[in-house]
Design an enzyme around this catalytic site. Structure first.
Site, PDB file in Angstrom:
ATOM      1  N   THR A   1       1.207  -9.624  -4.134  1.00 20.80           N
ATOM      2  CA  THR A   1       2.113  -8.749  -3.397  1.00 20.80           C
ATOM      3  C   THR A   1       2.679  -7.708  -4.367  1.00 20.80           C
ATOM      4  O   THR A   1       2.730  -6.515  -4.047  1.00 20.80           O
ATOM      5  CB  THR A   1       3.233  -9.563  -2.725  1.00 20.80           C
ATOM      6  OG1 THR A   1       2.628 -10.490  -1.818  1.00 20.80           O
ATOM      7  CG2 THR A   1       4.197  -8.665  -1.969  1.00 20.80           C
TER       8      THR A   1
ATOM      9  N   GLU B   1       2.297  -3.688  -4.151  1.00 21.17           N
ATOM     10  CA  GLU B   1       3.482  -2.824  -4.078  1.00 21.17           C
ATOM     11  C   GLU B   1       3.561  -1.873  -5.272  1.00 21.17           C
ATOM     12  O   GLU B   1       3.974  -0.719  -5.130  1.00 21.17           O
ATOM     13  CB  GLU B   1       4.761  -3.660  -3.988  1.00 21.17           C
ATOM     14  CG  GLU B   1       4.846  -4.587  -2.778  1.00 21.17           C
ATOM     15  CD  GLU B   1       4.634  -3.910  -1.444  1.00 21.17           C
ATOM     16  OE1 GLU B   1       4.870  -2.694  -1.332  1.00 21.17           O
ATOM     17  OE2 GLU B   1       4.219  -4.603  -0.499  1.00 21.17           O
TER      18      GLU B   1
ATOM     19  N   HIS C   1      -2.372   2.757   1.557  1.00 21.72           N
ATOM     20  CA  HIS C   1      -3.236   1.679   2.044  1.00 21.72           C
ATOM     21  C   HIS C   1      -4.664   2.196   2.142  1.00 21.72           C
ATOM     22  O   HIS C   1      -4.891   3.366   2.473  1.00 21.72           O
ATOM     23  CB  HIS C   1      -2.748   1.174   3.401  1.00 21.72           C
ATOM     24  CG  HIS C   1      -1.468   0.407   3.310  1.00 21.72           C
ATOM     25  ND1 HIS C   1      -0.431   0.585   4.199  1.00 21.72           N
ATOM     26  CD2 HIS C   1      -1.056  -0.535   2.421  1.00 21.72           C
ATOM     27  CE1 HIS C   1       0.563  -0.232   3.859  1.00 21.72           C
ATOM     28  NE2 HIS C   1       0.210  -0.910   2.783  1.00 21.72           N
TER      29      HIS C   1
ATOM     30  N   TRP D   1      -6.932   1.887   4.243  1.00 17.88           N
ATOM     31  CA  TRP D   1      -7.379   2.411   5.541  1.00 17.88           C
ATOM     32  C   TRP D   1      -6.589   3.665   5.953  1.00 17.88           C
ATOM     33  O   TRP D   1      -6.807   4.209   7.035  1.00 17.88           O
ATOM     34  CB  TRP D   1      -7.305   1.333   6.623  1.00 17.88           C
ATOM     35  CG  TRP D   1      -5.913   0.911   7.006  1.00 17.88           C
ATOM     36  CD1 TRP D   1      -5.190   1.373   8.075  1.00 17.88           C
ATOM     37  CD2 TRP D   1      -5.062  -0.027   6.333  1.00 17.88           C
ATOM     38  NE1 TRP D   1      -3.942   0.770   8.100  1.00 17.88           N
ATOM     39  CE2 TRP D   1      -3.845  -0.088   7.041  1.00 17.88           C
ATOM     40  CE3 TRP D   1      -5.207  -0.815   5.184  1.00 17.88           C
ATOM     41  CZ2 TRP D   1      -2.783  -0.906   6.641  1.00 17.88           C
ATOM     42  CZ3 TRP D   1      -4.155  -1.631   4.800  1.00 17.88           C
ATOM     43  CH2 TRP D   1      -2.967  -1.673   5.518  1.00 17.88           C
TER      44      TRP D   1
ATOM     45  N   VAL E   1      -8.361   8.912  -1.661  1.00 16.81           N
ATOM     46  CA  VAL E   1      -9.171   8.401  -2.771  1.00 16.81           C
ATOM     47  C   VAL E   1     -10.629   8.475  -2.330  1.00 16.81           C
ATOM     48  O   VAL E   1     -11.021   7.861  -1.335  1.00 16.81           O
ATOM     49  CB  VAL E   1      -8.788   6.949  -3.125  1.00 16.81           C
ATOM     50  CG1 VAL E   1      -9.700   6.403  -4.213  1.00 16.81           C
ATOM     51  CG2 VAL E   1      -7.325   6.870  -3.561  1.00 16.81           C
TER      52      VAL E   1
ATOM     53  N   THR F   1     -13.068   5.024  -2.306  1.00 12.43           N
ATOM     54  CA  THR F   1     -12.803   3.885  -1.425  1.00 12.43           C
ATOM     55  C   THR F   1     -13.379   4.218  -0.051  1.00 12.43           C
ATOM     56  O   THR F   1     -12.977   5.209   0.558  1.00 12.43           O
ATOM     57  CB  THR F   1     -11.291   3.611  -1.302  1.00 12.43           C
ATOM     58  OG1 THR F   1     -10.634   4.817  -0.893  1.00 12.43           O
ATOM     59  CG2 THR F   1     -10.713   3.145  -2.628  1.00 12.43           C
TER      60      THR F   1
ATOM     61  N   ASP G   1      -4.115 -13.117  -0.993  1.00  9.55           N
ATOM     62  CA  ASP G   1      -4.123 -12.884  -2.444  1.00  9.55           C
ATOM     63  C   ASP G   1      -5.462 -13.255  -3.072  1.00  9.55           C
ATOM     64  O   ASP G   1      -5.967 -12.546  -3.956  1.00  9.55           O
ATOM     65  CB  ASP G   1      -3.003 -13.684  -3.123  1.00  9.55           C
ATOM     66  CG  ASP G   1      -1.647 -12.980  -3.017  1.00  9.55           C
ATOM     67  OD1 ASP G   1      -1.502 -12.052  -2.196  1.00  9.55           O
ATOM     68  OD2 ASP G   1      -0.718 -13.384  -3.755  1.00  9.55           O
TER      69      ASP G   1
HETATM   70  N1  ARG Z   1       2.549  -6.034   3.737  1.00  7.95           N
HETATM   71  C1  ARG Z   1       2.999  -5.618   2.455  1.00  7.95           C
HETATM   72  C2  ARG Z   1       2.905  -4.110   2.324  1.00  7.95           C
HETATM   73  O1  ARG Z   1       2.349  -3.408   3.099  1.00  7.95           O
HETATM   74  C3  ARG Z   1       2.334  -6.370   1.311  1.00  7.95           C
HETATM   75  C4  ARG Z   1       0.954  -6.874   1.493  1.00  7.95           C
HETATM   76  C5  ARG Z   1       0.579  -7.730   0.297  1.00  7.95           C
HETATM   77  N2  ARG Z   1      -0.652  -8.444   0.458  1.00  7.95           N
HETATM   78  C6  ARG Z   1      -0.941  -9.561  -0.266  1.00  7.95           C
HETATM   79  N3  ARG Z   1      -2.098 -10.134  -0.144  1.00  7.95           N
HETATM   80  N4  ARG Z   1      -0.065 -10.082  -1.082  1.00  7.95           N
HETATM   81  O2  ARG Z   1       3.434  -3.495   1.436  1.00  7.95           O
HETATM   82 ZN    ZN Z   2       1.473  -1.803   1.468  1.00 10.24          ZN
HETATM   83 CA    CA Z   3     -11.124   6.671   0.703  1.00  4.86          CA
END
Ligand code: ARG
Ligand code: ZN
Ligand code: CA
Length: 243
Positions: free
Chosen positions: A151, A155, A164, A166, A176, A179, A216
Protein backbone atom coordinates in the site's frame (compact mmCIF):
# COMPACT_ATOMS: atom_id res chain seq x y z
CA UNK A 1 27.11 9.97 -7.61
CA UNK A 2 24.90 7.48 -9.42
CA UNK A 3 22.00 9.91 -9.17
CA UNK A 4 20.17 8.13 -6.39
CA UNK A 5 17.92 10.44 -4.38
CA UNK A 6 17.35 9.53 -0.74
CA UNK A 7 14.11 10.99 0.55
CA UNK A 8 13.95 11.80 4.27
CA UNK A 9 10.76 10.42 5.80
CA UNK A 10 8.83 11.45 8.91
CA UNK A 11 6.21 8.98 10.12
CA UNK A 12 3.34 10.54 12.08
CA UNK A 13 1.54 7.78 13.96
CA UNK A 14 -1.91 8.25 15.51
CA UNK A 15 -2.99 5.31 17.67
CA UNK A 16 -6.03 4.51 19.78
CA UNK A 17 -5.22 0.92 20.71
CA UNK A 18 -1.86 -0.64 21.54
CA UNK A 19 -2.15 -2.75 18.38
CA UNK A 20 -2.39 0.46 16.36
CA UNK A 21 0.76 1.81 18.02
CA UNK A 22 3.03 0.08 15.53
CA UNK A 23 6.52 -0.79 16.72
CA UNK A 24 9.67 0.88 15.46
CA UNK A 25 10.55 -2.49 13.93
CA UNK A 26 7.30 -2.57 11.95
CA UNK A 27 7.93 0.95 10.64
CA UNK A 28 11.50 0.04 9.72
CA UNK A 29 10.14 -3.00 7.91
CA UNK A 30 7.88 -0.74 5.84
CA UNK A 31 10.76 1.56 4.90
CA UNK A 32 12.73 -1.54 3.86
CA UNK A 33 9.88 -2.66 1.62
CA UNK A 34 9.86 0.75 -0.06
CA UNK A 35 13.61 0.59 -0.64
CA UNK A 36 13.39 -2.90 -2.09
CA UNK A 37 10.43 -2.14 -4.35
CA UNK A 38 11.93 1.15 -5.58
CA UNK A 39 15.31 -0.54 -6.09
CA UNK A 40 13.83 -3.58 -7.84
CA UNK A 41 15.48 -5.79 -5.24
CA UNK A 42 12.10 -7.13 -4.10
CA UNK A 43 12.16 -10.93 -3.77
CA UNK A 44 9.37 -11.36 -6.34
CA UNK A 45 10.98 -9.23 -9.08
CA UNK A 46 11.69 -12.47 -10.97
CA UNK A 47 7.94 -12.95 -11.48
CA UNK A 48 7.89 -10.12 -14.05
CA UNK A 49 6.70 -11.75 -17.29
CA UNK A 50 9.29 -11.94 -20.07
CA UNK A 51 7.16 -9.77 -22.33
CA UNK A 52 7.43 -6.90 -19.80
CA UNK A 53 11.11 -7.37 -18.90
CA UNK A 54 12.24 -4.80 -21.44
CA UNK A 55 9.96 -2.12 -19.98
CA UNK A 56 10.55 -2.93 -16.30
CA UNK A 57 11.92 0.00 -14.28
CA UNK A 58 14.85 -1.72 -12.65
CA UNK A 59 16.29 0.55 -9.98
CA UNK A 60 14.23 3.77 -9.83
CA UNK A 61 17.12 5.40 -7.95
CA UNK A 62 14.72 6.70 -5.32
CA UNK A 63 15.31 5.58 -1.74
CA UNK A 64 13.79 6.39 1.66
CA UNK A 65 15.43 7.13 5.03
CA UNK A 66 13.40 7.32 8.23
CA UNK A 67 14.28 10.50 10.10
CA UNK A 68 11.87 10.16 13.02
CA UNK A 69 8.54 8.77 14.15
CA UNK A 70 6.12 11.10 15.93
CA UNK A 71 3.55 9.25 18.05
CA UNK A 72 0.27 10.59 19.41
CA UNK A 73 -2.51 8.85 21.28
CA UNK A 74 -6.03 9.62 20.04
CA UNK A 75 -9.62 8.75 20.89
CA UNK A 76 -10.57 8.76 17.21
CA UNK A 77 -11.62 5.28 16.14
CA UNK A 78 -11.92 5.76 12.38
CA UNK A 79 -10.51 8.41 10.04
CA UNK A 80 -11.60 9.67 6.64
CA UNK A 81 -9.81 11.06 3.62
CA UNK A 82 -10.40 14.66 4.78
CA UNK A 83 -6.84 15.31 6.04
CA UNK A 84 -7.94 15.68 9.69
CA UNK A 85 -4.97 13.50 10.71
CA UNK A 86 -2.60 16.09 9.26
CA UNK A 87 -3.47 18.97 11.63
CA UNK A 88 -3.09 19.13 15.41
CA UNK A 89 -6.12 21.45 15.48
CA UNK A 90 -8.29 18.64 14.12
CA UNK A 91 -6.85 15.94 16.36
CA UNK A 92 -3.97 14.99 14.11
CA UNK A 93 -0.25 15.68 13.92
CA UNK A 94 1.13 18.69 12.05
CA UNK A 95 3.54 17.79 9.23
CA UNK A 96 7.26 18.25 9.74
CA UNK A 97 8.35 20.82 7.11
CA UNK A 98 6.84 19.21 3.99
CA UNK A 99 9.22 21.13 1.71
CA UNK A 100 12.08 19.12 3.19
CA UNK A 101 10.49 15.93 4.49
CA UNK A 102 8.14 13.33 3.08
CA UNK A 103 5.43 13.00 5.72
CA UNK A 104 3.57 9.73 6.18
CA UNK A 105 0.61 9.58 8.54
CA UNK A 106 -0.47 6.23 9.96
CA UNK A 107 -3.98 5.99 11.40
CA UNK A 108 -5.67 3.03 13.06
CA UNK A 109 -8.54 2.68 10.64
CA UNK A 110 -10.04 4.33 7.52
CA UNK A 111 -12.97 1.93 6.94
CA UNK A 112 -12.25 0.15 3.65
CA UNK A 113 -9.53 2.58 2.55
CA UNK A 114 -5.97 1.28 2.71
CA UNK A 115 -4.28 4.60 2.06
CA UNK A 116 -4.33 7.85 0.10
CA UNK A 117 -1.80 10.35 -1.20
CA UNK A 118 -1.24 13.86 -2.51
CA UNK A 119 0.28 14.40 -5.96
CA UNK A 120 3.28 16.69 -6.57
CA UNK A 121 0.84 19.56 -7.20
CA UNK A 122 0.55 19.69 -3.39
CA UNK A 123 4.32 19.81 -2.83
CA UNK A 124 5.26 21.67 0.34
CA UNK A 125 1.69 22.25 1.52
CA UNK A 126 0.54 21.40 5.05
CA UNK A 127 -1.39 18.36 3.83
CA UNK A 128 1.29 16.99 1.50
CA UNK A 129 2.13 13.32 1.96
CA UNK A 130 0.75 9.83 2.28
CA UNK A 131 -1.78 8.38 4.73
CA UNK A 132 -1.79 4.67 5.53
CA UNK A 133 -4.11 2.56 7.68
CA UNK A 134 -2.05 0.72 10.30
CA UNK A 135 -3.15 -2.85 9.41
CA UNK A 136 -1.56 -2.46 5.98
CA UNK A 137 1.78 -1.01 7.11
CA UNK A 138 4.84 -3.27 7.02
CA UNK A 139 4.71 -7.04 6.87
CA UNK A 140 4.89 -8.75 10.28
CA UNK A 141 1.40 -8.71 11.76
CA UNK A 142 -0.07 -6.86 8.78
CA UNK A 143 -3.49 -7.74 7.38
CA UNK A 144 -3.72 -10.20 4.46
CA UNK A 145 -4.03 -9.89 1.49
CA UNK A 146 -2.47 -6.43 1.85
CA UNK A 147 0.37 -7.53 4.09
CA UNK A 148 3.53 -7.01 2.07
CA UNK A 149 3.83 -3.27 2.60
CA UNK A 150 2.70 -2.44 -0.91
CA UNK A 151 0.00 0.00 0.00
CA UNK A 152 2.89 2.34 0.81
CA UNK A 153 4.63 1.48 -2.48
CA UNK A 154 1.42 2.33 -4.37
CA UNK A 155 0.78 5.56 -2.43
CA UNK A 156 4.37 6.73 -2.78
CA UNK A 157 3.93 6.16 -6.50
CA UNK A 158 1.10 8.72 -6.40
CA UNK A 159 3.21 11.08 -4.24
CA UNK A 160 5.85 10.89 -7.00
CA UNK A 161 3.33 11.66 -9.76
CA UNK A 162 2.07 8.26 -10.87
CA UNK A 163 -1.57 7.79 -11.84
CA UNK A 164 -3.43 4.53 -11.61
CA UNK A 165 -2.37 2.30 -14.47
CA UNK A 166 -5.90 2.30 -15.95
CA UNK A 167 -6.01 6.10 -15.91
CA UNK A 168 -9.10 6.16 -13.62
CA UNK A 169 -11.40 5.77 -16.61
CA UNK A 170 -12.43 3.08 -19.05
CA UNK A 171 -9.35 2.68 -21.25
CA UNK A 172 -8.02 5.83 -19.55
CA UNK A 173 -4.63 7.53 -19.81
CA UNK A 174 -1.95 7.19 -17.12
CA UNK A 175 0.49 9.42 -19.05
CA UNK A 176 3.00 6.59 -19.22
CA UNK A 177 3.71 5.22 -22.70
CA UNK A 178 5.05 1.79 -21.74
CA UNK A 179 2.16 0.70 -19.52
CA UNK A 180 -0.46 -0.97 -21.76
CA UNK A 181 -3.84 0.78 -21.81
CA UNK A 182 -6.29 -1.06 -19.55
CA UNK A 183 -10.06 -1.17 -19.59
CA UNK A 184 -10.15 -0.72 -15.82
CA UNK A 185 -8.58 -1.72 -12.53
CA UNK A 186 -7.73 -5.30 -11.63
CA UNK A 187 -8.19 -6.81 -8.18
CA UNK A 188 -7.27 -9.98 -6.40
CA UNK A 189 -4.57 -12.15 -7.88
CA UNK A 190 -5.08 -12.38 -11.65
CA UNK A 191 -3.63 -15.20 -13.72
CA UNK A 192 -1.09 -14.18 -16.37
CA UNK A 193 -1.62 -13.59 -19.25
CA UNK A 194 -4.69 -11.40 -18.98
CA UNK A 195 -5.94 -9.63 -22.10
CA UNK A 196 -8.23 -6.68 -22.69
CA UNK A 197 -9.24 -4.56 -25.63
CA UNK A 198 -9.19 -0.78 -25.84
CA UNK A 199 -9.86 1.12 -29.07
CA UNK A 200 -10.04 -2.16 -30.95
CA UNK A 201 -6.52 -3.19 -29.87
CA UNK A 202 -6.08 -6.26 -27.72
CA UNK A 203 -3.28 -6.01 -25.17
CA UNK A 204 -1.74 -8.13 -22.44
CA UNK A 205 -2.42 -6.26 -19.21
CA UNK A 206 0.36 -5.26 -16.79
CA UNK A 207 -1.80 -6.09 -13.77
CA UNK A 208 1.33 -6.81 -11.71
CA UNK A 209 2.15 -3.08 -11.71
CA UNK A 210 2.22 -1.37 -8.31
CA UNK A 211 -0.28 1.19 -9.63
CA UNK A 212 -3.05 -1.36 -10.21
CA UNK A 213 -5.42 -2.56 -7.43
CA UNK A 214 -4.35 -6.19 -7.10
CA UNK A 215 -3.31 -7.91 -3.85
CA UNK A 216 0.13 -7.14 -2.43
CA UNK A 217 1.46 -10.54 -3.52
CA UNK A 218 0.24 -9.93 -7.09
CA UNK A 219 2.10 -6.62 -7.67
CA UNK A 220 5.85 -6.44 -8.16
CA UNK A 221 6.91 -3.88 -10.77
CA UNK A 222 7.08 -0.27 -11.89
CA UNK A 223 7.67 0.37 -15.59
CA UNK A 224 10.56 2.37 -17.04
CA UNK A 225 8.15 5.14 -18.02
CA UNK A 226 6.86 5.31 -14.46
CA UNK A 227 10.46 5.41 -13.19
CA UNK A 228 11.21 8.35 -15.49
CA UNK A 229 8.12 10.24 -14.26
CA UNK A 230 9.14 9.72 -10.64
CA UNK A 231 12.74 10.69 -11.28
CA UNK A 232 11.62 13.91 -12.97
CA UNK A 233 9.74 14.92 -9.81
CA UNK A 234 12.74 14.53 -7.49
CA UNK A 235 15.37 15.81 -9.95
CA UNK A 236 16.59 19.42 -10.01
CA UNK A 237 13.70 21.61 -11.16
CA UNK A 238 11.13 18.96 -10.21
CA UNK A 239 8.26 19.68 -7.83
CA UNK A 240 9.87 17.59 -5.10
CA UNK A 241 13.50 18.56 -5.68
CA UNK A 242 13.65 20.07 -2.16
CA UNK A 243 13.34 16.75 -0.39
N1 ARG B 1 -6.86 1.84 -2.84
C1 ARG B 1 -5.68 2.54 -2.48
C2 ARG B 1 -5.43 3.69 -3.44
O1 ARG B 1 -6.01 3.84 -4.46
C3 ARG B 1 -4.47 1.64 -2.28
C4 ARG B 1 -4.39 0.38 -3.06
C5 ARG B 1 -3.20 -0.43 -2.57
N2 ARG B 1 -3.14 -1.75 -3.11
C6 ARG B 1 -2.45 -2.75 -2.49
N3 ARG B 1 -2.36 -3.92 -3.05
N4 ARG B 1 -1.88 -2.56 -1.34
O2 ARG B 1 -4.63 4.56 -3.23
ZN1 ZN C 1 -4.12 4.70 -5.76
CA1 CA D 1 -0.09 3.75 -20.39
Amino acid sequence: ADGTVEIPVVVNLLYRTTAENLSDARIAEQINVLNKDFGATNSDVNKIPAEFASVAAGDTKVRFRLVKTVRKSTKTRSWRTNDAMKKASSGGIDATDPTQYFNIWVVGDMSSILGYATFPESAGQWNDGVVLAAPFVGVTGASAPYNLGRTATHEVGHYLNLRHIWGDATCGNDFVADTPTQTGSNGGSPTYPLYNTCGGVQRSVMFMNYMDYVYDSAMYMFSAGQRDRMQAVVAAGGARAGL
